[in-house]
Design a protein around this motif. Structure first.
Motif, PDB file in Angstrom:
ATOM      1  N   ALA A   1      61.227   0.412  24.084  1.00  0.00           N
ATOM      2  CA  ALA A   1      62.385   1.094  24.680  1.00  0.00           C
ATOM      3  C   ALA A   1      62.057   2.532  25.037  1.00  0.00           C
ATOM      4  O   ALA A   1      62.551   3.065  26.021  1.00  0.00           O
ATOM      5  CB  ALA A   1      63.558   1.041  23.716  1.00  0.00           C
TER       6      ALA A   1
ATOM      7  N   ASN B   1      62.265  -8.247  30.740  1.00  0.00           N
ATOM      8  CA  ASN B   1      63.243  -7.219  31.104  1.00  0.00           C
ATOM      9  C   ASN B   1      63.648  -7.280  32.572  1.00  0.00           C
ATOM     10  O   ASN B   1      64.242  -6.346  33.093  1.00  0.00           O
ATOM     11  CB  ASN B   1      62.698  -5.839  30.732  1.00  0.00           C
ATOM     12  CG  ASN B   1      62.395  -5.790  29.247  1.00  0.00           C
ATOM     13  OD1 ASN B   1      63.269  -6.095  28.437  1.00  0.00           O
ATOM     14  ND2 ASN B   1      61.158  -5.493  28.889  1.00  0.00           N
TER      15      ASN B   1
ATOM     16  N   LYS C   1      71.303  -0.870  32.585  1.00  0.00           N
ATOM     17  CA  LYS C   1      70.746   0.424  32.171  1.00  0.00           C
ATOM     18  C   LYS C   1      70.725   0.523  30.642  1.00  0.00           C
ATOM     19  O   LYS C   1      69.720   0.931  30.051  1.00  0.00           O
ATOM     20  CB  LYS C   1      71.595   1.546  32.781  1.00  0.00           C
ATOM     21  CG  LYS C   1      70.817   2.807  32.969  1.00  0.00           C
ATOM     22  CD  LYS C   1      71.522   3.791  33.850  1.00  0.00           C
ATOM     23  CE  LYS C   1      70.823   5.127  33.691  1.00  0.00           C
ATOM     24  NZ  LYS C   1      71.701   6.240  33.953  1.00  0.00           N
TER      25      LYS C   1
ATOM     26  N   ALA D   1      60.878   3.176  28.520  1.00  0.00           N
ATOM     27  CA  ALA D   1      61.758   2.735  29.608  1.00  0.00           C
ATOM     28  C   ALA D   1      62.803   3.782  29.970  1.00  0.00           C
ATOM     29  O   ALA D   1      63.710   3.529  30.732  1.00  0.00           O
ATOM     30  CB  ALA D   1      62.461   1.445  29.205  1.00  0.00           C
ATOM     31  N   GLN D   2      62.689   4.986  29.402  1.00  0.00           N
ATOM     32  CA  GLN D   2      63.698   6.014  29.678  1.00  0.00           C
ATOM     33  C   GLN D   2      63.355   6.790  30.942  1.00  0.00           C
ATOM     34  O   GLN D   2      63.164   7.982  30.901  1.00  0.00           O
ATOM     35  CB  GLN D   2      63.810   6.991  28.494  1.00  0.00           C
ATOM     36  CG  GLN D   2      64.033   6.340  27.144  1.00  0.00           C
ATOM     37  CD  GLN D   2      65.325   5.531  27.124  1.00  0.00           C
ATOM     38  OE1 GLN D   2      66.354   6.002  27.616  1.00  0.00           O
ATOM     39  NE2 GLN D   2      65.295   4.323  26.602  1.00  0.00           N
TER      40      GLN D   2
ATOM     41  N   TYR E   1      59.105  -5.246  23.647  1.00  0.00           N
ATOM     42  CA  TYR E   1      59.669  -4.262  24.551  1.00  0.00           C
ATOM     43  C   TYR E   1      59.658  -2.871  23.909  1.00  0.00           C
ATOM     44  O   TYR E   1      60.118  -2.695  22.793  1.00  0.00           O
ATOM     45  CB  TYR E   1      61.102  -4.704  24.880  1.00  0.00           C
ATOM     46  CG  TYR E   1      61.866  -3.722  25.696  1.00  0.00           C
ATOM     47  CD1 TYR E   1      63.068  -3.214  25.239  1.00  0.00           C
ATOM     48  CD2 TYR E   1      61.389  -3.300  26.918  1.00  0.00           C
ATOM     49  CE1 TYR E   1      63.783  -2.324  26.001  1.00  0.00           C
ATOM     50  CE2 TYR E   1      62.094  -2.398  27.679  1.00  0.00           C
ATOM     51  CZ  TYR E   1      63.284  -1.922  27.213  1.00  0.00           C
ATOM     52  OH  TYR E   1      63.986  -1.041  27.972  1.00  0.00           O
TER      53      TYR E   1
ATOM     54  N   GLY F   1      67.960  -1.621  29.394  1.00  0.00           N
ATOM     55  CA  GLY F   1      66.612  -1.444  29.958  1.00  0.00           C
ATOM     56  C   GLY F   1      66.193  -2.627  30.815  1.00  0.00           C
ATOM     57  O   GLY F   1      64.999  -2.928  30.930  1.00  0.00           O
TER      58      GLY F   1
END
Ligand code: SAM
Ligand code: DTB
Ligand code: SF4
Length: 372
Positions: free
Chosen positions: A367, A62, A330, A370-371, A365, A333
């Motif tokens: 997700a 990432n 963005k 990753a916020q 990954y 991610g």
């Protein structure tokens, strides 16, 4: 250490590809055309899976390295590269510019840093730098380094002595592309030979600088030429640390302005094969992004691309706006790769960090985490 074996059978050829989880996959310098053709012939999903697996064994999937380009001398180039808007052989309507003043270059570098770039690449439309220009480019390298940016230059062919001067000034990378396969090469450029390019790469290597070398896809080459290019790059005595894969930017007035568009999936295949052949190199999704959808770029990252040129201009042609790229990062991610100054203490600290990260890493990954 757990090993995974992947098998692929294409046109009677069996391929056995070994992946070691958590460690680097082997760097090979003996790739044959047949083996690489077999990778290109894999079903798309199988190829992407292999490329992702190699990518994850060697990099944070990432993170994307971000470079900014600046043309420090524009147009009127004596070379006849058929793709290039800067060649003096074609009328592309480009405004010529002499070598930019050092202060102006440093101003641009500062702006690139403020926008989040970690490497500044300076390009000149020269066959090779002249002795009178060397002191100025040396000053540019020193100044950009002082700003805390990694430095890269692409100035055409270099002699041994010029490579040493640039290395002594602290230049980190030298970009010099092979562009295409040895077989297709003379359909594209007649004023400098393939061997000239290999010689320059050797001078760069001997000087201790890192190599950035790749090519262009979509110039009307055959599949075998794409294979030939990637085999040449992968089988260099030491693989380039950075491999730009450019999609031809068709410029009006150049002999390639009307060449047929490449199938986007074929372009993604090139990225994936580059990733598998050169597992430890940064593969750059280079020129041509302006013509790519967000989905195509996301697929290129999935195939193992982990570097881009950032900023609204490449050397003379448009690139996506910086804010568009940050939006894409963005949405996906992705994070810009941070530059690490490798002094001994810092290197140890970053190593410890890398080990920690490895221990905590997830294979896929997540997700939801990753916020932030
Ligand atoms: N003049 C130097 C040289 O060629 O060595 C450095 C600059 S040159 C513009 C750097 C590279 O940009 C070329 O080797 C080529 O791979 C790439 N490039 C140039 N024009 C392009 C185009 N229209 N589309 C895609 N890539 C291009
Ligand atoms: C590379 O492989 N691509 C960059 C960089 N190295 C110097 C240049 C792309 C140039 C695209 C055409 C232009 O903007 O003039
Ligand atoms: Fe000149 Fe480089 Fe363009 Fe070739 S690619 S014409 S050498 S600027």
């Amino acid at each position: 250490m757990k090993n995974n074996l992947y098998f692929a059978s294409i046109a009677g050829l069996s391929l056995e590809i070994e992946m070691r989880n958590g460690s680097n996959s082997e760097v090979r310098h003996d790739w044959s055309m047949k083996e690489v053709r077999a990778l290109f012939d894999l079903p798309f999903n199988d190829l992407l899976f292999q490329a992702q697996t190699v990518h994850r064994a060697n990099f944070d999937p990432n993170e994307v390295q971000v470079s900014t380009l600046l043309s420090i001398k524009t147009g009127a180039c004596p070379e006849d590269c058929k793709y290039c808007p800067q060649s003096g052989h074609y009328n592309t309507g480009l405004a010529k510019e002499k070598l930019m003043q050092v202060e102006k270059v440093l101003e641009k570098a500062k702006q690139a840093k403020e926008k989040g770039s970690s490497r500044f690449c300076m390009g000149a439309a020269w066959k090779h730098p002249s002795e009178k220009d060397m002191p100025y480019v040396v000053e540019m390298v020193k100044g950009v380094r002082e700003l805390g940016l990694e430095t890269c230059m692409t100035l055409g062919m270099l002699s041994d002595d010029q490579a040493s001067q640039l290395a002594d000034a602290g230049l980190d990378y030298y970009n010099h592309n092979l562009d295409t396969s040895p077989d297709f090469y003379d359909k594209i450029i007649t004023t400098r030979s393939y061997q000239d390019r290999l010689d320059t790469l050797q001078h760069v290597r001997d000087s201790g600088m890192k190599i950035c070398s790749g090519g262009i896809i979509g110039m009307g080459e055959k599949a075998t030429d794409r294979i030939g290019l990637l085999v040449q790059l992968a089988n260099l005595p030491q693989q380039p640390e950075s491999v730009p894969i450019n999609m031809l930017v068709k410029v009006k007035g150049t002999p390639l302005e009307n060449v047929e568009n490449i199938d986007p999936f074929d372009f993604i295949r090139c990225i994936a094969v580059a990733r598998i052949l050169m597992p430890e190199s940064h593969v750059r999704l280079s020129a041509g992004r302006e013509e790519m959808s967000d989905e195509m770029q996301a697929m290129a990252f999935m195939a193992g691309a982990n570097s881009i040129f950032y900023g609204e201009c490449l050397l003379t042609t448009p690139n996506p706006e910086a804010h568009e790229d940050m939006q894409l990062f963005k949405r996906l991610g992705l994070r810009p790769e941070q530059r690490i100054e490798k002094t001994d203490d810092e290197q140890e600290a970053s190593l410890n960090q890398a080990i920690q990260k490895e221990q905590n890493s997830h294979r896929f990954y997540d997700a939801s985490s990753a916020q932030h």
